[in-house]
Enzyme design. Structure first.
Site, PDB file in Angstrom:
ATOM      1  N   TYR A 103      -4.740 -14.255   1.532  1.00 45.45           N
ATOM      2  CA  TYR A 103      -4.480 -14.499   0.110  1.00 45.45           C
ATOM      3  C   TYR A 103      -2.979 -14.611  -0.126  1.00 45.45           C
ATOM      4  O   TYR A 103      -2.212 -13.712   0.234  1.00 45.45           O
ATOM      5  CB  TYR A 103      -5.053 -13.372  -0.759  1.00 45.45           C
ATOM      6  CG  TYR A 103      -4.877 -13.687  -2.221  1.00 45.45           C
ATOM      7  CD1 TYR A 103      -5.758 -14.541  -2.853  1.00 45.45           C
ATOM      8  CD2 TYR A 103      -3.814 -13.165  -2.941  1.00 45.45           C
ATOM      9  CE1 TYR A 103      -5.592 -14.874  -4.192  1.00 45.45           C
ATOM     10  CE2 TYR A 103      -3.638 -13.491  -4.276  1.00 45.45           C
ATOM     11  CZ  TYR A 103      -4.535 -14.341  -4.894  1.00 45.45           C
ATOM     12  OH  TYR A 103      -4.363 -14.679  -6.214  1.00 45.45           O
ATOM     13  N   GLN A 114     -11.541 -13.825  -8.259  1.00 43.34           N
ATOM     14  CA  GLN A 114     -12.542 -14.838  -7.921  1.00 43.34           C
ATOM     15  C   GLN A 114     -12.277 -15.443  -6.540  1.00 43.34           C
ATOM     16  O   GLN A 114     -13.228 -15.737  -5.795  1.00 43.34           O
ATOM     17  CB  GLN A 114     -12.636 -15.917  -9.017  1.00 43.34           C
ATOM     18  CG  GLN A 114     -11.372 -16.745  -9.283  1.00 43.34           C
ATOM     19  CD  GLN A 114     -10.451 -16.107 -10.310  1.00 43.34           C
ATOM     20  OE1 GLN A 114     -10.447 -14.885 -10.503  1.00 43.34           O
ATOM     21  NE2 GLN A 114      -9.629 -16.934 -10.955  1.00 43.34           N
ATOM     22  N   ASN A 122      -1.724  -9.327  -7.360  1.00 40.11           N
ATOM     23  CA  ASN A 122      -1.590  -8.461  -8.528  1.00 40.11           C
ATOM     24  C   ASN A 122      -2.668  -7.380  -8.499  1.00 40.11           C
ATOM     25  O   ASN A 122      -3.468  -7.312  -7.567  1.00 40.11           O
ATOM     26  CB  ASN A 122      -1.639  -9.281  -9.826  1.00 40.11           C
ATOM     27  CG  ASN A 122      -2.995  -9.975 -10.009  1.00 40.11           C
ATOM     28  OD1 ASN A 122      -4.010  -9.547  -9.467  1.00 40.11           O
ATOM     29  ND2 ASN A 122      -2.990 -11.048 -10.775  1.00 40.11           N
ATOM     30  N   GLN A 141      15.322  -5.941  -4.289  1.00 42.52           N
ATOM     31  CA  GLN A 141      14.040  -5.295  -4.519  1.00 42.52           C
ATOM     32  C   GLN A 141      13.677  -5.304  -5.994  1.00 42.52           C
ATOM     33  O   GLN A 141      12.546  -5.594  -6.371  1.00 42.52           O
ATOM     34  CB  GLN A 141      14.092  -3.852  -4.000  1.00 42.52           C
ATOM     35  CG  GLN A 141      12.725  -3.221  -3.897  1.00 42.52           C
ATOM     36  CD  GLN A 141      11.849  -3.996  -2.955  1.00 42.52           C
ATOM     37  OE1 GLN A 141      12.212  -4.280  -1.821  1.00 42.52           O
ATOM     38  NE2 GLN A 141      10.687  -4.403  -3.414  1.00 42.52           N
ATOM     39  N   HIS A 182      11.763  -8.156  -7.862  1.00 41.71           N
ATOM     40  CA  HIS A 182      10.340  -8.451  -7.635  1.00 41.71           C
ATOM     41  C   HIS A 182       9.514  -8.261  -8.896  1.00 41.71           C
ATOM     42  O   HIS A 182       8.632  -9.065  -9.197  1.00 41.71           O
ATOM     43  CB  HIS A 182       9.772  -7.565  -6.526  1.00 41.71           C
ATOM     44  CG  HIS A 182       9.911  -8.161  -5.164  1.00 41.71           C
ATOM     45  ND1 HIS A 182       9.332  -9.353  -4.823  1.00 41.71           N
ATOM     46  CD2 HIS A 182      10.553  -7.732  -4.054  1.00 41.71           C
ATOM     47  CE1 HIS A 182       9.619  -9.640  -3.568  1.00 41.71           C
ATOM     48  NE2 HIS A 182      10.362  -8.688  -3.075  1.00 41.71           N
ATOM     49  N   GLU A 216       8.343   1.643   1.822  1.00 40.40           N
ATOM     50  CA  GLU A 216       7.926   0.389   2.448  1.00 40.40           C
ATOM     51  C   GLU A 216       9.096  -0.195   3.249  1.00 40.40           C
ATOM     52  O   GLU A 216       8.945  -0.519   4.415  1.00 40.40           O
ATOM     53  CB  GLU A 216       7.499  -0.596   1.338  1.00 40.40           C
ATOM     54  CG  GLU A 216       7.044  -1.941   1.847  1.00 40.40           C
ATOM     55  CD  GLU A 216       6.883  -2.958   0.714  1.00 40.40           C
ATOM     56  OE1 GLU A 216       7.394  -2.696  -0.399  1.00 40.40           O
ATOM     57  OE2 GLU A 216       6.271  -4.013   0.961  1.00 40.40           O
ATOM     58  N   HIS A 217      10.253  -0.326   2.608  1.00 38.47           N
ATOM     59  CA  HIS A 217      11.467  -0.818   3.278  1.00 38.47           C
ATOM     60  C   HIS A 217      12.509   0.284   3.275  1.00 38.47           C
ATOM     61  O   HIS A 217      12.715   0.935   2.248  1.00 38.47           O
ATOM     62  CB  HIS A 217      12.061  -2.018   2.534  1.00 38.47           C
ATOM     63  CG  HIS A 217      11.117  -3.159   2.349  1.00 38.47           C
ATOM     64  ND1 HIS A 217      10.445  -3.389   1.168  1.00 38.47           N
ATOM     65  CD2 HIS A 217      10.708  -4.137   3.203  1.00 38.47           C
ATOM     66  CE1 HIS A 217       9.676  -4.472   1.294  1.00 38.47           C
ATOM     67  NE2 HIS A 217       9.800  -4.935   2.520  1.00 38.47           N
ATOM     68  N   ASP A 245      12.162  -9.958   5.190  1.00 38.47           N
ATOM     69  CA  ASP A 245      11.243 -10.569   4.220  1.00 38.47           C
ATOM     70  C   ASP A 245      10.902 -11.995   4.626  1.00 38.47           C
ATOM     71  O   ASP A 245       9.830 -12.502   4.311  1.00 38.47           O
ATOM     72  CB  ASP A 245      11.890 -10.609   2.824  1.00 38.47           C
ATOM     73  CG  ASP A 245      11.963  -9.233   2.190  1.00 38.47           C
ATOM     74  OD1 ASP A 245      11.229  -8.341   2.637  1.00 38.47           O
ATOM     75  OD2 ASP A 245      12.772  -9.060   1.255  1.00 38.47           O
ATOM     76  N   GLU A 251     -26.363  20.206  22.402  1.00 41.90           N
ATOM     77  CA  GLU A 251     -26.445  19.595  21.074  1.00 41.90           C
ATOM     78  C   GLU A 251     -27.885  19.329  20.660  1.00 41.90           C
ATOM     79  O   GLU A 251     -28.129  18.661  19.645  1.00 41.90           O
ATOM     80  CB  GLU A 251     -25.599  18.317  21.041  1.00 41.90           C
ATOM     81  CG  GLU A 251     -24.119  18.613  21.272  1.00 41.90           C
ATOM     82  CD  GLU A 251     -23.194  17.434  20.998  1.00 41.90           C
ATOM     83  OE1 GLU A 251     -23.684  16.315  20.776  1.00 41.90           O
ATOM     84  OE2 GLU A 251     -21.967  17.653  21.014  1.00 41.90           O
ATOM     85  N   HIS A 300     -31.120  12.220  24.955  1.00 42.56           N
ATOM     86  CA  HIS A 300     -29.829  11.883  25.560  1.00 42.56           C
ATOM     87  C   HIS A 300     -29.767  12.432  26.983  1.00 42.56           C
ATOM     88  O   HIS A 300     -29.308  11.754  27.909  1.00 42.56           O
ATOM     89  CB  HIS A 300     -28.671  12.468  24.740  1.00 42.56           C
ATOM     90  CG  HIS A 300     -28.331  11.689  23.507  1.00 42.56           C
ATOM     91  ND1 HIS A 300     -29.202  11.540  22.456  1.00 42.56           N
ATOM     92  CD2 HIS A 300     -27.208  10.997  23.159  1.00 42.56           C
ATOM     93  CE1 HIS A 300     -28.627  10.803  21.509  1.00 42.56           C
ATOM     94  NE2 HIS A 300     -27.409  10.463  21.918  1.00 42.56           N
TER      95      HIS A 300
END
Lengths: 447, 447
Positions: B125, B187, B210, B258, B261, B325-326, B359, B413, B418
């Site tokens: 995506y 969608q 988003n 940053q 964004h 993250e960074h 990036d 067990e 088994h």
């Protein structure tokens, strides 16, 4: 014994897909069921864990979390030696999964690295039920120690005396667990996700469990608890591929070792022409009758099926559609066939490799993707207890080489500040070059 | 420019933890919002995708999914060359992440292997917004090709003309995408998760988006769609550590790259004593004023903070609590400091390595864990497009060696079937040994 029987080449693609589909599991309503338990543990900590332990398991653990040293772990020598050997094999296989740091100079002056770090705090859930499952504690605990996880928390439902089984305590000590949580179910998962007075908060939760445990893990992985989980879990499965050379008694035993797990266990036999399915069904009848858990096994088998196939390739084609948790290849060409496996959790090759070996002690992990998730999930491995970090270092030369490309790309994406972070540095480099040129010129004219 | 300022050693552990915490994201209500969209796409396929595209984006893509060859990808040479170089560096770094098959003989006669296989069908995506993001298409598409994913589907919102941007189409062709989905939002995610008339169903969905895109991914990963996702995504973040030698103009540019964004971008500066924060704040004012996205950047900075620390070690201690993250290390000892990083997505070392490099084009991946998830998640890597399968082969000798241990553990067990899958094989081996002994005896007495 009756099992449904289908013929692969009489089925349409849609019918094959239908056979590969597992019964639908309703997660949404389960999540609604466990949500109030999770909320209450988040708010009230150990008190809530005790309340739900009493309600569901009839015990009030106190304290909930405790040092493994406070738990009895005395076992008969035969049992501790068997656990020791299993732990050693699992250690050997997972230790070799260590991946060294990677360093690549992608272009002159640009070095990129990838390194792993342990996940700091991990929670291991060991289900209860009719008998304790120390093998699961080994499968989760040993890789955690190989990874170097700092805090290992192990949760398992206590017995009627409020204590955890000695075999689980034995493993908890072996892996250096910091805390044993004497509780099961959604309340134990929530305690590890949020932390309580006696249970450390963890970063990732591992382990199988009933559908409430699974629902709690799924709900928590997208909550404010900041916790991840190992795998989506479902009922255990095996797909066995057998040809004319396979001993039907072995095949029957292998199918039953899956069927005894629970009435919802998925058992599939792909029988290549020449394999004697009638002898197998008779064997299944005989062996089932001798099992303590025969009622469970019988129920599971009645939901299962035999798929008759014309060749090993047809069998593998269906297996790759089904994506089984466990795949047993009991055929003459088993080793070659294994190369064609695209989707499976763990594969058992040849007549002397029953699934039980991997369930307990071959060294591979038995925490594996079910429900067809082998298409996109791996089983638990050393990597499940680590995460990776990338590093990059540009020299001034590297920035000079790569910078203009980055400026172009940032401007394409309308991110001027991204471009500026590069161009402000390029300008400084240019200024330095200019001033050193000037110095050279001044020296020349002056000297 | 005003930024909140704190002093590390004046804060209690709880206050430090509070600073490291991100604003709470409400996922549950978002999931309720996207659920009807997901349901409708599952039921009505392309028609539903078109309906919601018209509602949210004002376009009715027809067909929804199409061959990339039907999309225009003409770009100025400077742009296609920049994309080519970025793709090459990303390819170089991800190609080196290939891990060879592992084979371990855990004990005599027991061979365990671990091999990787590509995830067959992946959906990428690429968010829309003010400008197309071809860099994200490269970051997701190149590793998919290195892994050998068979079916690559790429979804991105179309422009007003119903077509996807040429730069995204350029990457789609470069990575050999099978289908381009001309839709965005929940969608598009649902279309890839379930498949439609023109969109192939995928096994795993990657990519930022988003909050509706993120909510759709989270809802689908535990649905009947049988799909996994790359990462939980949140607003982008940077933490910069600067000492007295760091150029405040560089630091200002990095913080702004940053901040531009979005208003919810997280920006943190850990300023080691000696760094001139007042000069920085002045620089921030000047550079912000020159930005096209200055309003966004200003909003983000007002929510951000400067943490004054006494030493690089204090800075790293906070960084490991924050798990950014960074992480930009602009200090004299940056390379040494990098060794102490426990939790971060990607680290940028030294004065000439702005975040923008990673990036776009250093070679590392820019799809990284946000929100503190760097504690337990890795960024996207080659491994994100693969899964591993384990294999085991026991010889009859191997089963003889390991079998009795497995029988002991299975009986512990309570899993008799088994145990039986092993003992039935041990009995056959014993019988074979017996009969060969007999043959030897008969030969001796007869010969």
């Amino acid at each position: 014994m009756t099992m449904q029987r289908y013929r692969y080449n009489s089925l349409s693609p849609d019918e094959r897909m239908g056979l590969a589909r597992r019964p639908f599991a309703e997660t949404e309503s389960l999540i609604r069921t466990v949500s109030p338990i999770i909320e209450e543990v988040k708010r009230n900590g150990d008190d809530a864990v005790r309340k739900y332990s009493e309600k569901f398991d009839g015990v009030r653990p106190d304290p909930v979390g405790t040092d493994p040293e406070n738990c009895s772990s005395v076992l008969p020598a035969e049992q501790s030696e068997a656990l020791e050997l299993a732990a050693r094999n699992v250690f050997r296989f997972h230790r070799e999964q260590v991946v060294p740091s990677l360093s690549v100079e992608t272009m002159p002056g640009i070095e990129c690295r990838k390194e792993t770090r342990p996940i700091e705090r991990v929670g291991l859930y060991i289900p209860g039920g009719t008998a304790p499952l120390p093998s699961t504690a080994i499968m989760l605990g040993i890789p955690a120690t190989v990874a170097g996880c700092q805090t290992i928390v192990l949760a398992t439902p206590p017995g009627e005396n409020g204590e955890i089984p000695p075999s689980i305590a034995w493993v908890a000590k072996k892996i250096g667990a910091k805390t044993v949580v004497r509780a099961g179910g959604a309340q134990a998962i929530a305690a590890m996700a949020y932390g309580t007075e006696t249970v450390p908060k963890v970063d990732k939760i591992f382990g199988p469990g009933n559908r409430y445990v699974t629902a709690a893990k799924m709900a928590l992985q997208q909550s404010d608890a900041m916790v991840s989980i190992d795998l989506p879990a479902g009922p255990s499965e095996v797909l066995v591929i057998a040809d004319s050379g396979a001993d039907p008694r072995f095949i029957a035993a292998d199918l039953l070792s899956q069927a005894e797990h629970g009435p919802d266990s998925q058992v599939v036999l792909a029988a290549i022409d020449g394999f004697n399915t009638d002898v197998l069904l008779n064997e299944l009848e005989l062996q089932t009758a001798a099992l303590p858990r025969s009622a469970i096994a019988r129920q599971a088998l009645e939901e299962s099926f035999v798929l008759e196939v014309g060749s090993p390739d047809e069998a593998i084609a269906f297996s790759n559609l089904y994506a089984p948790e466990h795949l047993i290849l009991n055929t003459a060409d088993a080793a070659d066939l294994a190369e064609k496996v695209q989707h499976a959790g763990s594969v058992f090759i040849g007549p002397w490799t029953p699934e039980s070996l991997g369930d307990y002690a071959s060294g591979t992990n038995h925490t594996l993707p079910t429900y067809g998730y082998a298409r996109m999930y791996s089983g638990v491995s050393l990597q499940s207890f680590q995460k990776s970090i990338t590093f990059q270092t540009a020299t001034s030369e590297g920035l000079w080489n790569l910078g203009p490309t980055v400026v172009t790309l940032a401007e394409m994406e309308g991110l001027q500040a991204h471009a500026r972070a590069v161009s402000i540095r390029l300008e400084k480099l240019e200024a330095e070059v200019e001033s050193s040129k000037k110095r050279v010129r001044n020296k020349r004219s002056g000297g």
